[in-house]
Design a protein around this motif. Structure first.
Motif, PDB file in Angstrom:
ATOM      1  N   ARG A 364       0.904  -1.107   0.198  1.00 50.04           N
ATOM      2  CA  ARG A 364      -0.126   0.699  -0.112  1.00 50.04           C
ATOM      3  C   ARG A 364       0.393   0.782   0.192  1.00 50.04           C
ATOM      4  O   ARG A 364       1.786   1.301   0.781  1.00 50.04           O
ATOM      5  N   ARG A 366       1.071   5.252   0.920  1.00 47.62           N
ATOM      6  CA  ARG A 366       0.410   5.997   1.313  1.00 47.62           C
ATOM      7  C   ARG A 366       0.261   7.742   0.540  1.00 47.62           C
ATOM      8  O   ARG A 366       1.217   7.826  -0.191  1.00 47.62           O
ATOM      9  N   PRO A 367      -0.627   8.411   0.365  1.00 47.62           N
ATOM     10  CA  PRO A 367      -1.202  10.018  -0.420  1.00 47.62           C
ATOM     11  C   PRO A 367       0.406  10.539   0.025  1.00 47.62           C
ATOM     12  O   PRO A 367       1.052  10.581   0.852  1.00 47.62           O
ATOM     13  N   THR A 441       8.534   3.971   9.246  1.00 53.45           N
ATOM     14  CA  THR A 441       7.629   4.721  10.611  1.00 53.45           C
ATOM     15  C   THR A 441       6.863   6.000   9.660  1.00 53.45           C
ATOM     16  O   THR A 441       7.570   6.342   8.827  1.00 53.45           O
ATOM     17  N   GLY A 442       5.497   6.110  10.157  1.00 49.19           N
ATOM     18  CA  GLY A 442       4.801   6.689   9.238  1.00 49.19           C
ATOM     19  C   GLY A 442       4.311   6.611   7.697  1.00 49.19           C
ATOM     20  O   GLY A 442       4.221   7.146   6.945  1.00 49.19           O
ATOM     21  N   SER A 443       4.720   5.869   7.151  1.00 45.81           N
ATOM     22  CA  SER A 443       3.914   4.806   5.917  1.00 45.81           C
ATOM     23  C   SER A 443       2.382   4.325   6.147  1.00 45.81           C
ATOM     24  O   SER A 443       2.273   4.333   4.323  1.00 45.81           O
ATOM     25  N   GLY A 444       2.219   4.986   7.053  1.00 46.64           N
ATOM     26  CA  GLY A 444       0.522   4.001   7.191  1.00 46.64           C
ATOM     27  C   GLY A 444       0.514   3.346   7.460  1.00 46.64           C
ATOM     28  O   GLY A 444      -0.542   2.298   7.341  1.00 46.64           O
ATOM     29  N   LYS A 445       0.623   2.448   8.465  1.00 51.01           N
ATOM     30  CA  LYS A 445       0.468   1.430   9.381  1.00 51.01           C
ATOM     31  C   LYS A 445      -0.931   1.068   9.770  1.00 51.01           C
ATOM     32  O   LYS A 445      -2.097   0.223   9.550  1.00 51.01           O
ATOM     33  N   THR A 446      -0.888   1.789  10.394  1.00 48.67           N
ATOM     34  CA  THR A 446      -1.658   2.360  11.716  1.00 48.67           C
ATOM     35  C   THR A 446      -2.993   2.824  11.010  1.00 48.67           C
ATOM     36  O   THR A 446      -3.642   2.619  11.359  1.00 48.67           O
ATOM     37  N   HIS A 447      -2.491   3.703   9.975  1.00 48.66           N
ATOM     38  CA  HIS A 447      -3.922   3.900   9.194  1.00 48.66           C
ATOM     39  C   HIS A 447      -4.200   2.789   8.911  1.00 48.66           C
ATOM     40  O   HIS A 447      -6.023   2.751   8.614  1.00 48.66           O
ATOM     41  N   ASN A 555       6.831  11.629  12.004  1.00 43.13           N
ATOM     42  CA  ASN A 555       5.418  10.899  12.128  1.00 43.13           C
ATOM     43  C   ASN A 555       4.570  11.570  13.592  1.00 43.13           C
ATOM     44  O   ASN A 555       5.185  10.877  14.580  1.00 43.13           O
ATOM     45  N   SER A 558       3.204   9.054  15.807  1.00 46.19           N
ATOM     46  CA  SER A 558       3.939   7.208  16.054  1.00 46.19           C
ATOM     47  C   SER A 558       4.186   6.457  16.620  1.00 46.19           C
ATOM     48  O   SER A 558       4.230   6.371  17.967  1.00 46.19           O
ATOM     49  N   SER A 559       3.636   5.299  16.407  1.00 45.93           N
ATOM     50  CA  SER A 559       3.250   3.632  17.166  1.00 45.93           C
ATOM     51  C   SER A 559       5.023   3.381  17.458  1.00 45.93           C
ATOM     52  O   SER A 559       5.941   3.194  16.945  1.00 45.93           O
ATOM     53  N   GLY A 590       6.597   1.590  13.307  1.00 47.19           N
ATOM     54  CA  GLY A 590       8.298   1.211  11.863  1.00 47.19           C
ATOM     55  C   GLY A 590       9.152   1.787  11.990  1.00 47.19           C
ATOM     56  O   GLY A 590      10.185   1.635  13.082  1.00 47.19           O
TER      57      GLY A 590
HETATM   58  N1  LIG Z   1      -3.933   6.170   3.149  1.00 49.66           N
HETATM   59  C1  LIG Z   1      -3.717   7.269   3.335  1.00 49.66           C
HETATM   60  N2  LIG Z   1      -4.760   8.255   3.120  1.00 49.66           N
HETATM   61  C2  LIG Z   1      -3.907   9.240   4.076  1.00 49.66           C
HETATM   62  N3  LIG Z   1      -2.863   9.817   5.075  1.00 49.66           N
HETATM   63  C3  LIG Z   1      -2.574   8.641   5.445  1.00 49.66           C
HETATM   64  C4  LIG Z   1      -2.282   7.479   4.614  1.00 49.66           C
HETATM   65  N4  LIG Z   1      -2.489   6.840   4.977  1.00 49.66           N
HETATM   66  C5  LIG Z   1      -1.531   7.050   6.043  1.00 49.66           C
HETATM   67  N5  LIG Z   1      -1.681   8.527   6.348  1.00 49.66           N
HETATM   68  C6  LIG Z   1      -1.321  10.361   7.198  1.00 49.66           C
HETATM   69  O1  LIG Z   1       0.397   9.730   7.085  1.00 49.66           O
HETATM   70  C7  LIG Z   1       0.482   9.267   8.455  1.00 49.66           C
HETATM   71  C8  LIG Z   1       1.650   8.221   9.372  1.00 49.66           C
HETATM   72  O2  LIG Z   1       0.193   7.482   9.181  1.00 49.66           O
HETATM   73  P1  LIG Z   1       0.606   6.370   9.793  1.00 49.66           P
HETATM   74  O3  LIG Z   1       0.215   6.943  11.408  1.00 49.66           O
HETATM   75  O4  LIG Z   1      -0.570   5.219   9.690  1.00 49.66           O
HETATM   76  O5  LIG Z   1       1.532   5.585  10.125  1.00 49.66           O
HETATM   77  P2  LIG Z   1       3.055   4.546  11.024  1.00 49.66           P
HETATM   78  O6  LIG Z   1       3.092   3.849   9.935  1.00 49.66           O
HETATM   79  O7  LIG Z   1       2.030   3.749  11.157  1.00 49.66           O
HETATM   80  O8  LIG Z   1       4.047   5.124  11.523  1.00 49.66           O
HETATM   81  P3  LIG Z   1       4.522   4.836  12.416  1.00 49.66           P
HETATM   82  O9  LIG Z   1       5.050   3.258  12.450  1.00 49.66           O
HETATM   83  O10 LIG Z   1       5.171   5.672  13.263  1.00 49.66           O
HETATM   84  O11 LIG Z   1       3.081   4.419  13.688  1.00 49.66           O
HETATM   85  C9  LIG Z   1      -0.516   9.795   9.031  1.00 49.66           C
HETATM   86  O12 LIG Z   1      -1.453  11.648   9.704  1.00 49.66           O
HETATM   87  C10 LIG Z   1      -1.897   9.350   8.448  1.00 49.66           C
HETATM   88  O13 LIG Z   1      -3.026  10.315   8.242  1.00 49.66           O
END
Ligand SMILES: Nc1ncnc2c1ncn2[C@@H]1O[C@H](COP(=O)(O)OP(=O)(O)OP(=O)(O)O)[C@@H](O)[C@H]1O
Length: 979
Positions: A364, A366-367, A441-447, A555, A558-559, A590
């Motif tokens: 996936r 992320r944008p 980190t910040g690539s959208g896993k939690t999203h 992030n 960040s988790s 991440g």
């Molecule tokens: N598909 C998406 N569409 C819109 N925004 C997104 C998307 N994926 C991620 N984001 C945004 O990007 C930011 C980082 O996302 P997220 O916290 O999910 O990343 P992460 O991989 O869980 O980071 P970490 O590992 O540090 O926890 C957030 O603000 C989230 O809203």
């Protein structure tokens, strides 16, 4: 001006033809008059009005006839001078009258003076005037030709003459002789004269007649300026005549004339056979009518033909349509078949994937976020490919990665879940499923897993949607009752913590060894039953609240831990079949480059732990991908927890998350490489954890039996302790050299290994009971050596006691029939004097005991035989039948467990190999007992016990290892040794 088009009778245009001929004749008449008197100011083809107007005053006509016959009209009243009064019609009438008189004198075709009156103009009257002028013209030509061929050769065609004659009855007193001669209807006199002549005269007359006829026709043609080829005149006269007449009146009517000889032609010209002249209005109309009728018939015929054609076309069209319909039906069938084939193909592909056990990998993207501008993702293919290029180093090669699916930056949560749904749904069918999100980190896993803001917003992630789906399925399946429970833990700094425990002081959890149930290796983690999606939301929010998160440069939320949400699903259908499965939803922390995340202090420590555990995960994946014999699961808590999913029989789905940011290109490539490596890992075949009601009942039965056995053992121990105080010393010695060991190849070995504590009780009642060592002695001696071998080895005094004790226990475990010792055996025991229960407290393996019991050897041997042959077999039959039923019905995994136990036996044997001096009789009895329990045939005399279990049959090596059980010996040898 062009000539008017000439139309033949065959075209059915008689009127038109007549009009054309009239116009042609007017043209000739006008041309001749102008040639005689000078220009009349007429067009080359004057109309009737124009023609008549030019002649109305009679001046032109008078002048013309005076030119022919000078002085024919003595006085011509000419036009008045321009200044005087115009002349009246009456004054001009004088000219006309004089002209007509002159014409009559010349015996030419005439007309009436009133014919020039404009009020009376019609086709007939103008025709008479034109005929008159034409006759003047013919006369003029005749005169110019020198007046040869008789006086009336200037006359026009006989048809015209006839017409003129009829119409001019009032002008002339009667037809002139010359006219009569030319009129074919008036040939009677000539014909009669002709027939009265002699033959020579006849010939001459005939030749003359033919010549005359020919001349008349030629004249007629020339006068009417018919466009006839001059050569036609040189042809056979009869044919010529036929051709001319046919062209004039129509072929059909005059066909017969063409075949006529000149004589016949003359005969045909008899008054009775008068040729109909087409110029007669009635005849013309008849002809026209006939033509129309013919045409109508033709049209009718044509219409019929068209109708027939149309009908045949209609039939053909219907046939074609029917064929087309059939073809379309065939095509639609083929299309349907094709669709089904595609569907089956997809299913088969999935099945193959499942059989191969590959991890499914989705990627996936992320944008781009506000702070980012340049993307390193070049292309996202619909076939699961993604192309990456470092925009900072455009010269570097484009890298393409292939996954099961790639979700672009615009993909919604719903679309992502749609692809995940089939996997989630298989949880309800008893499969263990593990979905985890990996990425920097910040690539959208939690999203993806929890939704934006860690599941606190409405745009839910996979966790919520999956649970919601499970609830939907559980309510839709009315025949199955599901019990859904949820656990949520995190791994923070290499510590497993319970996220659902409100008491935050006691959240630390220990991982216990587990073979097949995923994260149930966290028995201390709080497990919450959930009834509805709202329960799930509450729990997830609670978990998110407790989860460690913090802000980094990469992030803001960040988790800082790996979170694992486990859903346990137990199902039971109306038939009693049960299924147990679990779904693990893992949101990994991440990976991060510390220089980029600018982590310090606690954040730095977290980052180090995160990176370490992810690196361990990478090692495990690599080892699995390379099919190494050792997989380093124990290197981190994360891999320990995921062990059963990664290396077990679960279905795995990995979401590789990447950031499109150009600056993260290195991390993106690293993530993609990791994911690609993971996709090559071959997992074990996913198996559904289902149990039929039959198996479950058997298992329950086994459990009950085990419990009963345990309680009876306790009971027996208590009884024995009372009566065996005197033998405690010897028993102690026996125990010293015979440590407790597990029962091998017993029913317990085939049962669930998860029931370890229970088994421990069975194996070691001493510890469970906590009684004195002496008391334990009796219990252990009885249990471990088992009842039959004990009976053989024990002294005569203790044998009876033990037999009785054995009977009691077996009676409770198996059946009454089994535990009842045969009378024969019992009597033998009695006879041998071994029937004093008080004297038999010790364990049979003690050689000293064996020596003191030497006198009882023969009885004991007999007893052994009887026991081996009857009582033992009887008793073991039931066990055997239960075991074989379980063997057939119990799950393959359990069967493997049983095999493991069986395979493990030799090791145990070796471990206990210190008892080399064990009685051969005991060994034999033990072998027989094993055979009764396992169904394995008894070993050959030369075979070691190990070889009977599928091991090596080398007895020397067996000896070397000091196998606990020596080869069986015959009774004589035994007696010797015992003596
Ligand atoms: N598909 C998406 N569409 C819109 N925004 C997104 C998307 N994926 C991620 N984001 C945004 O990007 C930011 C980082 O996302 P997220 O916290 O999910 O990343 P992460 O991989 O869980 O980071 P970490 O590992 O540090 O926890 C957030 O603000 C989230 O809203």
């Amino acid at each position: 001006m062009t000539e008017p088009r000439r139309v033949s009778f065959r075209d059915g245009c008689l009127a038109s033809r007549k009009a054309e001929e009239a116009a042609w004749r007017r043209h000739q008449a006008a041309a001749w008059l102008q040639a005689m008197v000078g220009s009349l100011g007429l067009p080359p083809y004057p109309s009737e009005q124009e023609f008549v107007a030019s002649l109305r005053n009679g001046i032109v006509l008078c002048k013309a006839i005076n030119k022919l016959q000078p002085g024919a009209v003595t006085k011509i009243i000419t036009n008045a001078p321009s200044n005087s009064q115009p002349l009246t019609a009456f004054q001009y009438f004088e000219n006309i009258r004089n002209f007509l008189v002159a014409v009559n004198k010349l015996k030419l075709t005439s007309f009436e003076a009133s014919d020039l009156d404009k009020d009376n103009l019609d086709a007939g009257t103008v025709g008479k005037i034109v005929d008159c002028v034409i006759s003047l013209k013919s006369y003029h030509e005749w005169k110019q030709a020198g007046g040869a061929n008789g006086p009336n050769k200037y006359m026009k065609s006989p048809l015209a003459v006839r017409s003129s004659q009829i119409q001019s009855e009032n002008v002339a007193s009667g037809p002139s002789p010359s006219l009569k001669r030319l009129d074919l209807t008036e040939v009677d006199a000539d014909t009669q004269t002709f027939q009265n002549l002699d033959p020579n005269m006849k010939d001459c007359a005939f030749a003359d007649a033919v010549e005359k006829l020919q001349k008349v026709i030629v004249d007629s043609m020339l006068s009417s300026k018919e466009n006839i080829d001059q050569d036609i005149l040189k042809k056979v006269p009869s044919k010529l005549i036929g051709a001319v007449l046919a062209s004039q009146l129509g072929k059909e009517q005059f066909k017969h004339l063409q075949l006529l000889s000149p004589e016949k032609l003359i005969a045909e010209n008899e008054p009775t056979h008068c040729i109909e002249h087409p110029n007669s209005p009635i005849e013309s109309k008849q002809l026209l009518l006939q033509a129309h009728e013919t045409e109508l018939l033709d049209l009718k015929k044509m219409f019929q033909d068209v109708k027939v054609n149309f009908r045949s076309l209609q039939t053909q069209f219907r046939d074609d349509m029917a064929k087309l319909g059939e073809n379309i039906q065939d095509l639609s069938k083929a299309a349907l078949g094709y669709n089904q084939a595609v569907k089956e193909n997809r299913n088969l592909y999935n099945m193959l994937q499942e059989l191969r056990g590959n991890i499914r990998v989705f990627c996936r993207i992320r944008p781009l976020l506000h702070s980012e501008s340049i993307s390193s993702i070049e292309h996202v293919g619909t076939d699961g490919s993604v192309m990456v290029c470092d925009p900072v180093k455009p010269q570097s090669a484009h890298k393409i990665f292939q996954f099961n699916k790639v979700f672009g930056p615009t993909t919604t949560q719903d679309e992502v879940y749609k692809e995940t749904q089939p996997l989630v749904r298989s949880v309800m069918d008893g499969y263990n499923v593990c979905i985890f999100a990996y990425g920097q980190t910040g690539s959208g896993k939690t999203h993806t897993m929890c939704g934006p803001s860690g599941g606190l917003s409405k745009d839910y992630g996979i966790n919520y949607m999956a649970l919601n789906d499970l609830f939907n399925i559980s309510t839709s399946r009315e025949d199955v009752k599901y019990d859904i429970r949820v656990q949520m833990v995190e791994i923070y700094n290499e510590q497993v913590r319970d996220l659902l425990n409100e008491d935050r002081s006691s959240t630390k959890l220990d991982i216990r060894a587990s073979l097949n149930n995923g994260l149930s290796n966290l028995p201390d983690a709080k497990i919450c039953p959930v009834q509805s999606p709202s329960d799930v939301i509450n729990l997830m929010q609670l978990g998110e609240k407790h989860r460690a998160s913090g802000s980094t440069a990469m992030n803001h939320r960040s988790s800082r831990s790996h979170s694992i949400l486990t859903v346990h699903v137990n199902g039971k259908d109306i038939a009693g079949n049960v299924s147990r499965s679990s779904l693990h939803l893992v949101d990994l922390a991440g990976s991060e480059r510390v220089d980029r995340s600018e982590a310090t202090g606690d954040r730095l420590k977290e980052a180090q732990h995160i990176n370490k555990s992810l690196s361990c995960l990478g090692d495990v994946i690599n080892a699995l991908a390379q099919k190494n014999s050792h997989i380093p699961y124990r290197n981190s808590k994360l891999t320990q927890l995921l062990q059963s999913s990664l290396g077990g029989n679960a279905k795995m789905l990995m979401f590789a998350h990447i950031s499109p940011d150009a600056e993260s290109c290195a991390e993106t490539l690293s993530t993609l490489k990791f994911a690609q490596r993971a996709s090559t890992v071959e997992l074990g075949t996913a198996l559904a954890n289902k149990e039929s009601s039959e198996v479950r009942e058997l298992k329950e039965q086994v459990d009950t039996l085990k419990k009963a056995l345990a309680s009876k053992e306790l009971e027996k121990t208590t009884l024995k302790v009372k009566g065996s105080a005197t033998t405690s010393e010897r028993t102690k010695q026996v125990l010293d050299c015979t440590p407790p060991r597990p029962r091998r190849l017993s029913l317990e070995n085939a049962s669930d290994k998860a029931r370890m504590p229970e088994r421990k009780i069975l194996k070691s009642p001493r510890s469970a009971v906590g009684i004195t060592h002496d008391k334990e002695c009796n219990t252990d001696a009885f249990r471990h050596a088992n009842h039959h071998e004990s009976l053989i080895q024990m002294s005569a005094a203790c044998a009876e006691v033990l037999v009785r004790e054995e009977e009691k226990i077996i009676c409770t475990v198996d059946t009454v029939e089994f535990c009842q010792l045969p009378t024969e055996a019992y009597n033998l025991l009695k006879q041998s004097g071994l029937n004093t229960p008080e004297a038999a407290p010790c364990r049979s393996r003690n050689l000293r005991t064996e020596a003191s019991c030497g006198d009882a050897l023969s009885s004991t041997t007999k007893l052994e035989k009887i026991m081996a042959g009857t009582a033992v077999k009887k008793g073991s039959q039931l066990k055997k039948s239960i075991q074989s039923s379980i063997g057939r019905l119990i799950h393959g995994t359990e069967r493997r467990n049983a095999q493991h136990s069986a395979q493990g036996t030799p090791t145990k044997i070796i471990a206990s190999g210190c008892h080399n001096n064990v009685s051969p009789v005991t060994a034999d009895i033990r072998l027989r007992r094993r055979q009764s329990l396992t169904g394995i045939p008894p070993p050959l005399p030369t075979m070691s016990r190990r070889s009977s279990l599928g091991g090596r049959s080398d007895t020397s090596s067996n000896d070397k290892r000091g196998a606990k059980t020596p080869p069986p010996v015959n009774s004589a040898a035994k007696a010797k040794r015992w003596l």
